[in-house]
Every structure is written in structure tokens, then in C-alpha cells.
Design a protein around this motif. Structure first.
Motif, mmCIF file in Angstrom:
data_model
loop_
_atom_site.group_PDB
_atom_site.id
_atom_site.type_symbol
_atom_site.label_atom_id
_atom_site.label_comp_id
_atom_site.label_asym_id
_atom_site.label_seq_id
_atom_site.Cartn_x
_atom_site.Cartn_y
_atom_site.Cartn_z
ATOM 1 N N SER A 70 -34.506 62.614 -14.789
ATOM 2 C CA SER A 70 -35.945 62.454 -14.409
ATOM 3 C C SER A 70 -36.911 62.025 -15.863
ATOM 4 O O SER A 70 -37.950 61.557 -15.731
ATOM 5 C CB SER A 70 -36.602 63.672 -13.985
ATOM 6 O OG SER A 70 -36.685 64.698 -14.851
ATOM 7 N N THR A 71 -36.086 62.021 -16.853
ATOM 8 C CA THR A 71 -36.650 61.935 -18.104
ATOM 9 C C THR A 71 -36.433 60.602 -18.629
ATOM 10 O O THR A 71 -35.319 59.902 -18.307
ATOM 11 C CB THR A 71 -36.461 62.947 -19.291
ATOM 12 O OG1 THR A 71 -34.935 62.922 -19.459
ATOM 13 C CG2 THR A 71 -36.831 64.250 -18.956
ATOM 14 N N SER A 72 -37.122 59.794 -19.623
ATOM 15 C CA SER A 72 -36.691 58.620 -20.254
ATOM 16 C C SER A 72 -36.554 58.819 -21.800
ATOM 17 O O SER A 72 -37.556 58.975 -22.318
ATOM 18 C CB SER A 72 -37.711 57.424 -19.715
ATOM 19 O OG SER A 72 -37.218 56.260 -20.244
ATOM 20 N N PRO A 73 -35.413 58.623 -22.277
ATOM 21 C CA PRO A 73 -34.106 58.281 -21.615
ATOM 22 C C PRO A 73 -33.800 59.585 -20.790
ATOM 23 O O PRO A 73 -33.939 60.705 -21.000
ATOM 24 C CB PRO A 73 -33.279 57.833 -22.686
ATOM 25 C CG PRO A 73 -33.651 58.835 -23.977
ATOM 26 C CD PRO A 73 -35.380 58.730 -23.732
ATOM 27 N N ALA A 74 -32.737 59.471 -20.248
ATOM 28 C CA ALA A 74 -32.175 60.681 -19.104
ATOM 29 C C ALA A 74 -31.437 61.362 -20.125
ATOM 30 O O ALA A 74 -31.032 61.119 -21.272
ATOM 31 C CB ALA A 74 -31.040 59.990 -18.388
ATOM 32 N N GLY A 75 -31.322 62.819 -19.796
ATOM 33 C CA GLY A 75 -30.825 63.688 -20.725
ATOM 34 C C GLY A 75 -29.314 63.481 -20.835
ATOM 35 O O GLY A 75 -28.547 62.798 -20.130
ATOM 36 N N PRO A 76 -28.570 64.306 -21.649
ATOM 37 C CA PRO A 76 -27.236 64.234 -21.812
ATOM 38 C C PRO A 76 -26.410 64.862 -20.565
ATOM 39 O O PRO A 76 -26.881 65.662 -20.102
ATOM 40 C CB PRO A 76 -26.852 65.156 -23.192
ATOM 41 C CG PRO A 76 -28.006 66.064 -23.036
ATOM 42 C CD PRO A 76 -29.123 65.378 -22.437
ATOM 43 N N TRP A 77 -25.293 64.244 -20.316
ATOM 44 C CA TRP A 77 -24.240 64.715 -19.291
ATOM 45 C C TRP A 77 -23.774 66.329 -19.850
ATOM 46 O O TRP A 77 -23.264 66.262 -21.013
ATOM 47 C CB TRP A 77 -23.186 64.034 -19.238
ATOM 48 C CG TRP A 77 -23.882 62.774 -18.340
ATOM 49 C CD1 TRP A 77 -23.873 61.243 -18.751
ATOM 50 C CD2 TRP A 77 -24.128 62.653 -16.995
ATOM 51 N NE1 TRP A 77 -24.286 60.408 -17.844
ATOM 52 C CE2 TRP A 77 -24.397 61.328 -16.584
ATOM 53 C CE3 TRP A 77 -23.672 63.607 -15.884
ATOM 54 C CZ2 TRP A 77 -24.651 60.966 -15.344
ATOM 55 C CZ3 TRP A 77 -23.810 63.202 -14.617
ATOM 56 C CH2 TRP A 77 -24.610 61.764 -14.362
#
Length: 147
Positions: A70-77
Motif C-alpha cells: 500500500s506504500t510507494s515504493p512497496a515494502g520489503p518482502w
């Protein structure tokens, strides 16, 4: 909800390719991301097929990862963990083998909106060794029945 034993297909979603069937050499790959939000649990079913190149040992490890997209950039896996804090994973060490591991999606970290399968292949020695491999996610425990 009470599902009759003769209609189990109405209670699970089985058409989720974790990683596509493919012939792999040493390395790591990840499957497509999907939303785990409507599911409560599942089974990661992994399989290997033929091995070529005569490796002295094989190891194919499958795991689950989640992230906040949901954030930009996406969070880490990050690795999905079980109730004891261990990564949810299954290892196969032979050709033509199928294994599974159950997982509980209530342990997805808060705010994480995506789930994916990872596959790590290790092949020792041999002459350009490869292994056929794939994984499927079976999801269940939905608030609504899949169509």
C-alpha cells in the motif's frame, strides 16, 4: 458455515500457481503476488520432477513471503512465520517428490497486503544439472465461498 463432504471444492481455492512448472538450475525465483486478505489459512504444495545432469545432491526449498504494497515504493518482502516464529517453508531433496506445508494467514504481519511463494534450488556437482519444479497454493477459510 457447514460444507458437505461431497462439495469440498466450494470451500477452497486451488488455482493459485505459486511458481510455474519449469526446469530450473541453481538459483531463486518468486511467483506472482496475490492478496491473502479474504483467506484464513492454506497449504503450500510443492513438487519436483525429473533431475538431469547427475547432481550428487539436490535441495529445492519453498517458502512464503508477505509485504505491504500500500506504500510507494512497496515494502520489503519478509518471510511468513508460524506461531513459533519459524519461517513457513518446505524442502524437497529428491526427484519426483511432492510435499506440503500448512500455513496460517492470521500470522501475516499487520498491513501486509501481498503473499508470494519463493523457490530456492541448490544442486551439487554434476554436469549442468537441472530439476523440474513447481508449487501451488491452496487457500481456505474464506468469509465468502469462492466461485
Amino acid at each position: 458455515m457447514n460444507i458437505p463432504k461431497t462439495h469440498i471444492g466450494a470451500a477452497v481455492k486451488t488455482n493459485n500457481l505459486g511458481v510455474t512448472p519449469s526446469v530450473q538450475s541453481v538459483g531463486t525465483r518468486a511467483g506472482p503476488a496475490l492478496s491473502p486478505s479474504e483467506w484464513m489459512s492454506g497449504v503450500l504444495t510443492a513438487s519436483t520432477g525429473a533431475v538431469t545432469g547427475s547432481p550428487s545432491a539436490i535441495s529445492v526449498t519453498y517458502g512464503l513471503e508477505t509485504r505491504d504494497s500500500s506504500t510507494s515504493p512497496a515494502g520489503p518482502w519478509v518471510a511468513l512465520e508460524d506461531m513459533d516464529g519459524n519461517p513457513v517453508e518446505v524442502e524437497i531433496t529428491a526427484a519426483n517428490t511432492c510435499k506440503e506445508v500448512d500455513f496460517d494467514l492470521t500470522y501475516v504481519p499487520e498491513g501486509h497486503t501481498e503473499l508470494r511463494v519463493t523457490e530456492t534450488v541448490a544442486l551439487s556437482n554434476g554436469s549442468t544439472p537441472t530439476v523440474a519444479s513447481s508449487a501451488v497454493l491452496v487457500l481456505g477459510g474464506a468469509n465468502r465461498l469462492p466461485v
